[in-house]
Design a protein around this motif. Structure first.
Motif, short mmCIF file in Angstrom:
data_model
loop_
_atom_site.label_atom_id
_atom_site.label_comp_id
_atom_site.label_asym_id
_atom_site.label_seq_id
_atom_site.Cartn_x
_atom_site.Cartn_y
_atom_site.Cartn_z
N HIS A 6 0.83 -1.20 0.00
CA HIS A 6 0.00 0.00 0.00
C HIS A 6 0.87 1.26 0.00
O HIS A 6 0.57 2.24 -0.70
CB HIS A 6 -0.92 0.00 1.22
N VAL A 9 2.29 1.85 -3.48
CA VAL A 9 1.27 2.41 -4.38
C VAL A 9 1.03 3.88 -4.07
O VAL A 9 0.93 4.72 -4.98
CB VAL A 9 -0.04 1.60 -4.27
N GLN A 13 1.58 6.99 -6.60
CA GLN A 13 0.47 7.89 -6.93
C GLN A 13 0.83 9.34 -6.61
O GLN A 13 0.39 10.26 -7.32
CB GLN A 13 -0.78 7.47 -6.17
N ILE A 20 -2.46 4.52 -11.77
CA ILE A 20 -2.60 3.39 -10.85
C ILE A 20 -3.94 3.54 -10.14
O ILE A 20 -4.03 4.15 -9.06
CB ILE A 20 -1.45 3.34 -9.82
N CYS A 24 -5.90 2.98 -1.73
CA CYS A 24 -5.15 2.44 -0.59
C CYS A 24 -5.49 3.24 0.67
O CYS A 24 -5.71 4.45 0.60
CB CYS A 24 -3.65 2.51 -0.85
#
Length: 251
Positions: A6, A9, A13, A20, A24
């Motif tokens: 997480h 990600v 981002q 993406i 999360c």
């Protein structure tokens, strides 16, 4: 492992414009992992630059340099360039501390912002052109975005925040020296054992020391714009160091 994924990600981002579409959770644990993944995001950017430089060797050197610069800016969406422009306008104003902070927060763009953007991109483009011209390894670009983002973490952890609010202050609450050490591990594994890697780490340390002292003197501390400008400035400085290495040592 779930929190780490997480965090990765979230870092992707926030630091890139890669699409993406994954939601999360944002909490203290994932935020900490996102910070730890900053250098990994930089490594991804560096790898994509190296792949383009490798595949585009048949292109004219100026065109390939422009493509690399465009990809470099496009991957981050110009996120950190905004910080460079805000800091440049504030410093160029020669105003009081209170006015400098007001200028930095102003959404309008001044002449110093435009000049800083032009010179930064021109210098980056010319250094890329010069590296391509002396046939430096395309993979020498991999470390630069990663180290610059690690440098932002170092600045965020060690330099005082000017205000107890804003993005920099929020990130700082979840960043410890242990997190810095974890963020450094992948960089050491990838290139830290190489003589050039040690040289770049030393060069980055010198840049961060001088930049941090200057920002504390001018603004009494850092904020999100100053950290973003450190990433752009760090990349430019490291790009100059890589060119110097290939020109004077490897040439």
């Amino acid at each position: 492992m779930k929190h780490a994924l997480h965090g990765l990600v979230l870092a992707l981002q926030f630091l890139t414009r890669l699409p993406i579409p994954i939601a999360c959770p944002w909490n203290a644990v994932t935020c900490r992992w996102a910070l730890r993944c900053y250098p990994l995001v930089g490594l991804l950017i560096g790898v994509l630059l190296a792949i383009l430089a490798d595949l585009g060797q048949a292109l004219p050197t100026p065109l390939l340099a422009m493509l690399l610069l465009s990809l470099w800016v496009g991957l981050s969406g110009g996120l950190h360039l905004d910080g460079v422009m805000d800091v440049a306008d504030a410093i160029g104003s020669n105003a009081s501390l209170e006015q400098r902070w007001a200028i930095m927060k102003d959404s309008q763009i001044g002449s110093f912002a435009i000049l800083s953007l032009v010179f930064l991109l021109v210098w980056k483009g010319m250094l890329l052109w010069s590296l391509l011209a002396i046939q430096a390894s395309p993979w020498s670009l991999v470390a630069l975005p990663a180290l610059a983002r690690f440098g932002a973490l170092v600045l965020l952890r060690l330099a005082p925040c000017a205000q107890r609010e804003g993005l920099a202050w929020t990130w700082r609450q979840h960043l410890s020296r242990y997190d810095l050490a974890l963020a450094l591990v992948p960089l050491l594994l990838v290139f830290g054992w190489q003589p050039g890697g040690i040289w770049l780490l030393a060069a980055l340390s010198g840049f961060l020391g001088l930049y941090g002292l200057l920002m504390v003197r001018l603004f009494t501390g850092i904020n999100g714009d100053i950290v973003g400008a450190a990433i752009e400035g760090g990349e430019l400085w490291l790009l100059l160091c890589v060119w110097s290495w290939w020109w004077f040592v490897m040439g």
